[in-house]
Enzyme design. Structure first.
Site, PDB file in Angstrom:
ATOM      1  CG  HIS A  58     -19.647   6.177  -7.167  1.00 43.30           C
ATOM      2  ND1 HIS A  58     -21.018   6.342  -6.577  1.00 43.30           N
ATOM      3  CD2 HIS A  58     -19.203   5.977  -5.729  1.00 43.30           C
ATOM      4  CE1 HIS A  58     -21.130   6.460  -5.606  1.00 43.30           C
ATOM      5  NE2 HIS A  58     -19.931   6.414  -4.872  1.00 43.30           N
TER       6      HIS A  58
ATOM      7  CB  ALA B 252     -24.589   3.971   0.439  1.00 43.26           C
TER       8      ALA B 252
ATOM      9  CG  MET C  62     -11.303   6.680  -1.929  1.00 45.41           C
ATOM     10  SD  MET C  62     -12.547   7.100  -3.384  1.00 45.41           S
ATOM     11  CE  MET C  62     -11.792   8.397  -4.093  1.00 45.41           C
TER      12      MET C  62
ATOM     13  CB  VAL D 290       3.269  -1.792  -6.679  1.00 43.34           C
ATOM     14  CG1 VAL D 290       3.553  -2.691  -7.838  1.00 43.34           C
ATOM     15  CG2 VAL D 290       3.177  -2.583  -5.300  1.00 43.34           C
TER      16      VAL D 290
ATOM     17  CB  SER E  66      -8.273   7.863  -0.301  1.00 41.89           C
ATOM     18  OG  SER E  66      -9.209   8.493  -0.296  1.00 41.89           O
TER      19      SER E  66
ATOM     20  CG  ASN F 135     -15.579   1.201  -7.540  1.00 39.62           C
ATOM     21  OD1 ASN F 135     -15.965   0.219  -6.960  1.00 39.62           O
ATOM     22  ND2 ASN F 135     -15.266   2.165  -6.735  1.00 39.62           N
TER      23      ASN F 135
ATOM     24  CD  GLU G  25      -2.501   1.784   0.502  1.00 40.48           C
ATOM     25  OE1 GLU G  25      -3.275   1.084   0.051  1.00 40.48           O
ATOM     26  OE2 GLU G  25      -2.179   2.919   0.010  1.00 40.48           O
TER      27      GLU G  25
HETATM   28  C1  LIG Z   1     -16.254  10.544   1.102  1.00 37.30           C
HETATM   29  C2  LIG Z   1     -16.496   9.209   0.271  1.00 37.30           C
HETATM   30  C3  LIG Z   1     -17.782   8.802   0.244  1.00 37.30           C
HETATM   31  C4  LIG Z   1     -17.989   7.482  -0.249  1.00 37.30           C
HETATM   32  N1  LIG Z   1     -19.309   6.747  -0.185  1.00 37.30           N
HETATM   33  C5  LIG Z   1     -19.241   5.606  -0.912  1.00 37.30           C
HETATM   34  C6  LIG Z   1     -20.647   4.700  -0.616  1.00 37.30           C
HETATM   35  O1  LIG Z   1     -21.536   5.337   0.123  1.00 37.30           O
HETATM   36  N2  LIG Z   1     -20.861   3.793  -1.355  1.00 37.30           N
HETATM   37  C7  LIG Z   1     -19.859   3.262  -2.446  1.00 37.30           C
HETATM   38  O2  LIG Z   1     -20.021   2.183  -2.709  1.00 37.30           O
HETATM   39  N3  LIG Z   1     -18.785   3.742  -2.391  1.00 37.30           N
HETATM   40  C8  LIG Z   1     -18.505   4.998  -1.594  1.00 37.30           C
HETATM   41  N4  LIG Z   1     -17.350   5.603  -1.955  1.00 37.30           N
HETATM   42  C9  LIG Z   1     -16.277   5.137  -2.899  1.00 37.30           C
HETATM   43  C10 LIG Z   1     -15.654   3.961  -2.200  1.00 37.30           C
HETATM   44  O3  LIG Z   1     -14.888   4.408  -1.030  1.00 37.30           O
HETATM   45  C11 LIG Z   1     -14.672   3.140  -3.007  1.00 37.30           C
HETATM   46  O4  LIG Z   1     -15.625   2.885  -4.242  1.00 37.30           O
HETATM   47  C12 LIG Z   1     -13.940   1.937  -2.424  1.00 37.30           C
HETATM   48  O5  LIG Z   1     -12.957   2.644  -1.537  1.00 37.30           O
HETATM   49  C13 LIG Z   1     -13.217   1.651  -3.778  1.00 37.30           C
HETATM   50  O6  LIG Z   1     -12.173   0.228  -3.050  1.00 37.30           O
HETATM   51  P1  LIG Z   1     -10.949  -0.049  -3.758  1.00 37.30           P
HETATM   52  O7  LIG Z   1     -10.424  -1.185  -3.045  1.00 37.30           O
HETATM   53  O8  LIG Z   1     -11.276  -0.552  -5.232  1.00 37.30           O
HETATM   54  O9  LIG Z   1     -10.002   1.116  -3.807  1.00 37.30           O
HETATM   55  P2  LIG Z   1      -9.480   2.133  -2.802  1.00 37.30           P
HETATM   56  O10 LIG Z   1     -10.234   2.257  -1.751  1.00 37.30           O
HETATM   57  O11 LIG Z   1      -9.294   3.329  -3.616  1.00 37.30           O
HETATM   58  O12 LIG Z   1      -7.843   1.591  -2.512  1.00 37.30           O
HETATM   59  C14 LIG Z   1      -7.213   1.772  -3.558  1.00 37.30           C
HETATM   60  C15 LIG Z   1      -5.790   1.613  -2.745  1.00 37.30           C
HETATM   61  O13 LIG Z   1      -4.842   1.282  -3.599  1.00 37.30           O
HETATM   62  C16 LIG Z   1      -3.557   2.200  -3.217  1.00 37.30           C
HETATM   63  N5  LIG Z   1      -2.733   2.373  -4.467  1.00 37.30           N
HETATM   64  C17 LIG Z   1      -2.878   2.851  -5.535  1.00 37.30           C
HETATM   65  N6  LIG Z   1      -1.700   2.751  -6.446  1.00 37.30           N
HETATM   66  C18 LIG Z   1      -0.772   2.008  -5.479  1.00 37.30           C
HETATM   67  C19 LIG Z   1       0.515   1.552  -5.957  1.00 37.30           C
HETATM   68  N7  LIG Z   1       0.937   1.530  -7.186  1.00 37.30           N
HETATM   69  N8  LIG Z   1       1.173   0.923  -4.991  1.00 37.30           N
HETATM   70  C20 LIG Z   1       0.422   0.599  -3.816  1.00 37.30           C
HETATM   71  N9  LIG Z   1      -0.504   1.083  -3.512  1.00 37.30           N
HETATM   72  C21 LIG Z   1      -1.536   1.744  -4.457  1.00 37.30           C
HETATM   73  C22 LIG Z   1      -4.140   3.334  -2.829  1.00 37.30           C
HETATM   74  O14 LIG Z   1      -3.089   4.356  -1.886  1.00 37.30           O
HETATM   75  C23 LIG Z   1      -5.512   3.072  -2.187  1.00 37.30           C
HETATM   76  O15 LIG Z   1      -5.163   2.906  -0.907  1.00 37.30           O
HETATM   77  C24 LIG Z   1     -17.254   6.892  -1.284  1.00 37.30           C
HETATM   78  C25 LIG Z   1     -15.822   7.508  -1.108  1.00 37.30           C
HETATM   79  C26 LIG Z   1     -15.504   8.690  -0.674  1.00 37.30           C
HETATM   80  C27 LIG Z   1     -14.011   9.287  -0.498  1.00 37.30           C
END
Ligand SMILES: Cc1cc2nc3c(=O)[nH]c(=O)nc-3n(C[C@H](O)[C@H](O)[C@H](O)COP(=O)(O)OP(=O)(O)OC[C@H]3O[C@@H](n4cnc5c(N)ncnc54)[C@H](O)[C@@H]3O)c2cc1C
Length: 513
Positions: free
Chosen positions: A444, A133, A126, A236, A120, A478, A40
């Protein structure tokens, strides 16, 4: 938790948001002997790893955790910790605590762009800042070529601890639902009627309710797994590909600057919808659909004061900056249908999302925020591109090409009328007009590494999330969702991650037997 970089693991996971965590969880459950490392780029915020920042009780620690999530250029130290602050702001770019906007490249001349595009960087991604939700997709939002979609969504609900009844006793929640149902339910199938919003929350024995972050997705089984390691502040920079298959990752220690190569038989890139295609591109994995079909859900918000409601005898307003979830936080859901193609999220707020007059004290729970999301008219030309310039992490810089089509503009207008209808059923609008956010503000983003039924150039990965033509390389998040959804996508993305993780687990198990 470790600063020692392993030489070899069975599975390397890039990113620790809910989707990366889902791979770690399923592999810990199904293949406890497999060695798994998650890398991460962002810092560890609190214990347990991946915890939602709103579960951090101390306001200063919570603010610090948000600033530490905001990548290379954090917001000012005294920025509000409330993600709803500025929510009804008309600014061109909307930034929420715990996230950071794309510094450059978010809009090309003559295009709409994604001025709200944000990310984030922290353990939990994030998912440490989200609203939780977790609606299921419906009608054309669903992925028709996945026969086991409902079972995967149910697994996603288990991992995220999705609960539909956490706020059953919120004041006026039933009344809000009744008014919406009366106005909007006619002609809807039973599973598409107005309902309480399924939320990713944990109900504790003492009555507290806390938000689910990646900590909940990891779960005790991952934390107790001696073969799992989580390495924060580790970027990475490349997926190593040898003879057409994933062979490991190159990782930069953000503290020391040291470079490491970690060999792995399976690599999962779960680095969000913008940085997952970035890492594939940096690794020379560039299928035609990479970064394309990028879509965001145009979002319109409005607020009303419930008509004809009286406070209960003990009802008191709770300041919105209180970290814990309070019972006023009832959330209702107006599901997407092909006939009414919007996803509606109706949140009761203990305080107003827009300034009220100083002497106007609303009945607690009587101010209701409505968010209506549209599905994008998918275009191959909407894309994130990369070139030789670099971003603040030294990775290929992003250039977003993004246009709203005529269909999108019509759909946004229709969603404005729809949110107005819903608001009028509830009470008296606080503003003359709903507010449509700049593209990208929904947070999203989908489609950039989309799944497809066949390797026909319109998708990046198979129904098992494996990148076409690159054995052992999986994508998550997503960006994998191939349909134009209007509903919040995380549950769907976590469900798809469960499918990918099971695929890896099955291969590992076969190899061992
Ligand atoms: C205020 C807010 C409200 C939201 N509300 C909702 C909701 O109600 N319902 C909903 O469905 N979604 C909501 N979302 C969106 C939701 O948070 C995301 O859809 C979800 O976190 C996606 O998960 P993920 O694991 O795919 O990606 P992320 O949670 O974005 O995690 C990806 C991670 O990869 C890491 N990363 C990126 N590149 C590299 C690299 N090269 N090497 C190492 N690490 C790396 C990043 O630092 C990050 O920590 C909201 C987001 C926010 C900010």
């Amino acid at each position: 938790m470790t600063r020692t970089f392993p030489d070899t693991v069975d599975v390397a996971i890039v990113g620790s948001g809910p989707c990366g965590a889902a791979y770690a969880r399923i592999l810990s459950e199904r293949c406890p002997d497999a060695t798994v490392a998650a890398f991460e780029v962002g810092p560890l915020l609190a214990d347990p790893p991946g915890v939602h920042v709103k579960n951090i009780a101390d306001p200063d620690e919570r603010a610090l955790a948000q600033r530490r999530s905001e990548g290379p250029a954090p917001l000012a130290a005294d920025t509000s910790t409330d993600t709803m602050d500025g929510y009804a702001d008309e600014s061109f770019r909307l930034v929420r605590p715990g996230t950071f906007l794309l510094a450059t490249g978010y809009r090309q001349p003559g295009e709409d762009g994604l001025p709200g595009a944000a990310m984030s960087s922290n353990v939990g991604g994030m998912g440490a800042h989200w609203t939780g939700a977790c609606p299921r997709p419906g009608d054309s939002e669903r992925i028709a070529f996945l026969p086991d979609l409902d079972e995967l969504l149910a697994e996603g609900e288990r991992l995220l601890s999705v609960d539909t009844h956490a706020f059953d006793d919120a004041p006026f929640a039933d009344e809000v639902r009744k008014r919406l149902s009366t106005a909007l339910d006619a002609g809807r199938e039973e599973d598409r009627r107005v309902a309480p919003m399924p939320l990713a929350v944990v109900r504790h024995d003492d009555g507290r309710v806390t938000w689910s972050g990646s900590d909940v997705v990891f779960g005790d089984v991952t934390r107790a797994n001696p073969n799992f390691t989580l390495i924060p502040e580790a970027l990475v920079t490349e997926v190593v590909i040898t003879d057409g298959r994933a062979a490991g990752v190159r990782v930069r220690d953000m503290g020391s600057g040291g470079e490491h190569t970690v060999r792995a038989r399976f690599v999962v890139v779960a680095a969000d919808s913008l940085r997952t295609p970035q890492l594939l591109w940096a690794s020379g994995v560039r299928p035609r659909a990479l970064g394309r079909y990028l879509n965001d859900q145009p979002q319109t918000v409005f607020a009303v004061r419930l008509r004809d409601v009286e406070p209960g005898p003990d009802e008191q307003a709770v300041p919105r900056d209180r970290p814990e979830i309070v019972r006023h936080s009832g959330v209702n859901w107006v599901p997407y249908t092909d006939e009414e193609p919007f996803h509606g999220q109706v949140m009761q707020l203990d305080a107003s999302p827009v300034p009220l007059a100083a002497d106007d004290v609303p009945v607690p729970g009587s101010i209701v925020g409505l968010g209506w999301f549209c599905a994008k008219d998918l275009q191959e030309s909407d894309r994130v591109e990369f070139d030789d310039e670099t971003d603040p992490y030294g990775m290929p810089a992003m250039r977003i090409h993004y246009r709203l089509t005529e269909r999108d503009r019509t759909s946004i207008e229709a969603s404005r009328a729809a949110v107005r209808r819903a608001a009028e059923a509830l009470g008296d609008p606080l503003d003359d007009e709903p507010l449509t956010f700049p593209p990208g503000a929904s947070l999203h983003y989908q489609g950039t590494v989309r799944m497809g039924a066949a390797d026909d150039g319109t998708s990046v990965c198979s129904p098992d999330s494996q990148v076409w033509g690159v054995d052992g390389l999986y994508v998550a998040g997503n960006g994998v969702i191939p349909t134009a959804t209007a509903c919040n996508p995380t549950l769907t993305a976590v469900g798809l991650a469960v499918g990918g993780a099971r695929h890896i687990a099955a291969k590992l198990t076969t190899e061992r037997n």
